[in-house]
Design a protein around this motif. Structure first.
Motif, PDB file in Angstrom:
ATOM      1  N   UNK A   1      67.402  33.204  -5.520  1.00  0.00           N
ATOM      2  CA  UNK A   1      66.255  32.726  -4.746  1.00  0.00           C
ATOM      3  C   UNK A   1      64.996  33.140  -5.487  1.00  0.00           C
ATOM      4  N   UNK A   2      64.145  32.179  -5.765  1.00  0.00           N
ATOM      5  CA  UNK A   2      62.906  32.426  -6.498  1.00  0.00           C
ATOM      6  C   UNK A   2      61.713  32.237  -5.570  1.00  0.00           C
ATOM      7  N   UNK A   3      60.803  33.173  -5.601  1.00  0.00           N
ATOM      8  CA  UNK A   3      59.604  33.124  -4.766  1.00  0.00           C
ATOM      9  C   UNK A   3      58.399  33.467  -5.627  1.00  0.00           C
ATOM     10  N   UNK A   4      57.293  32.758  -5.409  1.00  0.00           N
ATOM     11  CA  UNK A   4      56.054  33.014  -6.137  1.00  0.00           C
ATOM     12  C   UNK A   4      54.927  33.302  -5.154  1.00  0.00           C
ATOM     13  N   UNK A   5      54.023  34.221  -5.492  1.00  0.00           N
ATOM     14  CA  UNK A   5      52.768  34.286  -4.736  1.00  0.00           C
ATOM     15  C   UNK A   5      52.017  32.988  -4.971  1.00  0.00           C
ATOM     16  N   UNK A   6      51.320  32.522  -3.973  1.00  0.00           N
ATOM     17  CA  UNK A   6      50.669  31.215  -4.075  1.00  0.00           C
ATOM     18  C   UNK A   6      49.471  31.282  -5.024  1.00  0.00           C
ATOM     19  N   UNK A   7      49.685  30.800  -6.242  1.00  0.00           N
ATOM     20  CA  UNK A   7      48.628  30.790  -7.249  1.00  0.00           C
ATOM     21  C   UNK A   7      47.435  29.943  -6.816  1.00  0.00           C
TER      22      UNK A   7
ATOM     23  N   UNK B   1      58.668  29.442  -1.840  1.00  0.00           N
ATOM     24  CA  UNK B   1      60.042  29.467  -2.332  1.00  0.00           C
ATOM     25  C   UNK B   1      60.334  28.097  -2.937  1.00  0.00           C
ATOM     26  N   UNK B   2      60.161  27.924  -4.257  1.00  0.00           N
ATOM     27  CA  UNK B   2      60.366  26.609  -4.850  1.00  0.00           C
ATOM     28  C   UNK B   2      61.822  26.295  -5.144  1.00  0.00           C
ATOM     29  N   UNK B   3      62.603  27.335  -5.415  1.00  0.00           N
ATOM     30  CA  UNK B   3      63.974  27.111  -5.869  1.00  0.00           C
ATOM     31  C   UNK B   3      64.919  28.125  -5.248  1.00  0.00           C
ATOM     32  N   UNK B   4      66.074  27.612  -4.897  1.00  0.00           N
ATOM     33  CA  UNK B   4      67.126  28.452  -4.336  1.00  0.00           C
ATOM     34  C   UNK B   4      68.432  27.709  -4.567  1.00  0.00           C
TER      35      UNK B   4
ATOM     36  N   UNK C   1      67.163  32.331 -18.100  1.00  0.00           N
ATOM     37  CA  UNK C   1      68.296  31.502 -18.507  1.00  0.00           C
ATOM     38  C   UNK C   1      69.429  31.592 -17.492  1.00  0.00           C
ATOM     39  N   UNK C   2      69.656  32.787 -16.941  1.00  0.00           N
ATOM     40  CA  UNK C   2      70.705  32.970 -15.937  1.00  0.00           C
ATOM     41  C   UNK C   2      70.382  32.183 -14.672  1.00  0.00           C
ATOM     42  N   UNK C   3      69.153  32.305 -14.192  1.00  0.00           N
ATOM     43  CA  UNK C   3      68.758  31.601 -12.977  1.00  0.00           C
ATOM     44  C   UNK C   3      68.889  30.094 -13.158  1.00  0.00           C
ATOM     45  N   UNK C   4      68.425  29.582 -14.283  1.00  0.00           N
ATOM     46  CA  UNK C   4      68.455  28.141 -14.484  1.00  0.00           C
ATOM     47  C   UNK C   4      69.863  27.626 -14.752  1.00  0.00           C
ATOM     48  N   UNK C   5      70.749  28.478 -15.233  1.00  0.00           N
ATOM     49  CA  UNK C   5      72.149  28.053 -15.356  1.00  0.00           C
ATOM     50  C   UNK C   5      72.783  27.899 -13.975  1.00  0.00           C
ATOM     51  N   UNK C   6      72.435  28.803 -13.043  1.00  0.00           N
ATOM     52  CA  UNK C   6      72.917  28.660 -11.663  1.00  0.00           C
ATOM     53  C   UNK C   6      72.315  27.414 -11.040  1.00  0.00           C
ATOM     54  N   UNK C   7      71.008  27.206 -11.282  1.00  0.00           N
ATOM     55  CA  UNK C   7      70.323  26.031 -10.737  1.00  0.00           C
ATOM     56  C   UNK C   7      70.973  24.739 -11.209  1.00  0.00           C
TER      57      UNK C   7
END
Length: 389
Positions: free
Chosen positions: A272-278, A316-319, A219-225
């Motif tokens: 900054x959000x990062x995911x391993x490539x599923x 890195x999908x979102x920052x 919720x915190x990350x998406x509020x910044x987004x």
């Protein structure tokens, strides 16, 4: 001689499965295509499961010729898009189409014309696509980068589609770019100095997230987004239902070390959000978790017994940085600090060698400048088209 093309509307669960199977049939010989999990693809199309349908509606169509499914398309209206300011690409009479696949130009023409007729019937005067089905899902058509597989939650399309769509009267409205960077190499000395300066600033704290407190952190990350991206072209606010939905869907690829939140004097102002490539982990599953796919995927996600996967690529999908700090030196400093920390941990903890950043709007000069500063290069381009109806 090929028979007539018929378009029929998807109405039943069995029809939806056929709709999903069209994508598999038309892309199975493309070595760069990554089959999505069919259960996820079906969920995307289903009201009551995908919260997009709380603010959007639409229909799905399959093209049939000589008894064979030869294409598909969606026609849909996002009511949040109707409320989007015109300078950000919105308007009261704009509809979308997407989830587009076709065996040839004749099928493409028939599908696009059918989607346009649906939009006109709904009172729309302009068409924007492909949007599949939300701007937050897989927007745009791949026009550069067909030679390599996409990362998680990015699309991959037949290179012929570009010409077929443009022949139907569509023109570019916006390009979305992704950038590739070799993360085994340290960043240029200037970036290292900027990071070191930030580390000496007592006002700045950059922390990892706590997955045990997942709902609050999401919720915190998406509020910044929602604040940071609110002025961007195509921006749609993420609803509370979508936050819960996305959080649940992506929780398996959320790792504390790959997400950073930056605080200034105790206030969270950037992330900054990062995911391993599923996609690396599921490409050979052919869209199915049964009978053994679920075991394979869980083993890979957990890295055997290590608790974290080993991957070649992270995405890195979102920052984002809150609007009040954008265009300041502090904003870029926070960005470079988060990038460096995640770069280091991606290599050290996950074995990654490359990162893909994006998508990034072609005219987002701040993010383009950051991508350039870390010596990344543009590797994929997704184009969104528009046409007056």
């Amino acid at each position: 001689m090929a028979g007539a093309i018929q378009i029929f509307e998807v109405k039943t669960t069995a029809d939806k499965k056929r709709f999903v199977d069209v994508q598999f049939a038309l892309n199975k010989h493309d070595p760069a295509w990554v089959p999505p999990l069919k259960m996820d693809a079906l969920e995307l199309l289903t009201p009551g499961k995908n919260p997009w349908f709380e603010h959007g509606h639409g229909d799905l169509f399959i093209a049939v010729r000589d008894g064979k499914d030869v294409g598909r398309i969606s026609a849909h209206i996002d009511h949040l898009w109707l409320d989007m300011p015109p300078e950000q690409g919105g308007g009261k009479d704009i509809g979308n189409w997407g989830l587009y696949e076709a065996t040839d130009k004749d099928v493409s023409d028939a599908l696009i014309a059918h989607a346009e007729a649906w939009l006109r019937k709904e009172g729309m005067k302009r068409s924007v696509g492909p949007i599949s089905i939300s701007i937050w899902d897989e927007p745009g058509l791949l026009i550069k980068g067909h030679d390599h597989s996409p990362t998680v939650m990015m699309g991959h399309h037949n290179p012929h589609y570009e010409a077929w769509i443009e022949a139907a009267g569509y023109g570019k409205v916006k390009d979305l770019n992704t950038y590739e960077v070799d993360i085994t190499k340290t960043f240029p000395p200037l970036i290292e100095r900027i990071v070191a300066s930030g580390e000496r600033n007592p006002r700045i704290t950059v922390r990892t997230v706590n997955k045990k407190n997942f709902k609050a952190e999401a919720a915190l990350i998406l509020s910044i987004l929602n604040d940071a991206w609110s002025g961007n072209w195509g921006f749609l606010p993420i609803t509370d239902s979508e936050i819960q939905y996305v959080g649940k869907k992506l929780k398996p690829i959320v790792f504390n070390d790959l997400i950073r939140i930056a605080e200034v004097e105790g206030e969270p102002v950037a992330f900054m959000m990062t995911w391993p490539d599923l996609n690396e982990m599921q490409k050979d599953l052919n869209g199915s978790l049964f009978p053994f796919g679920v075991v394979k995927l869980l083993w890979r996600l957990n890295g055997g017994f290590s608790g974290r996967p080993t991957v070649n690529t992270v995405r890195v999908p979102l920052m984002g940085v809150k609007k009040k700090l954008q265009a300041t030196r502090l904003a870029s400093q926070l960005a470079f600090m988060m990038i460096e920390y995640i770069r280091s941990d991606s290599v050290k903890l996950f074995g990654a060698t490359r990162a893909e950043i994006g998508w990034i709007l072609e005219d987002n000069q701040g993010m383009v400048s950051i991508a350039d500063a870390i010596n990344s290069h543009k590797n994929r381009v997704y184009r969104i088209y528009t046409k007056d109806l």
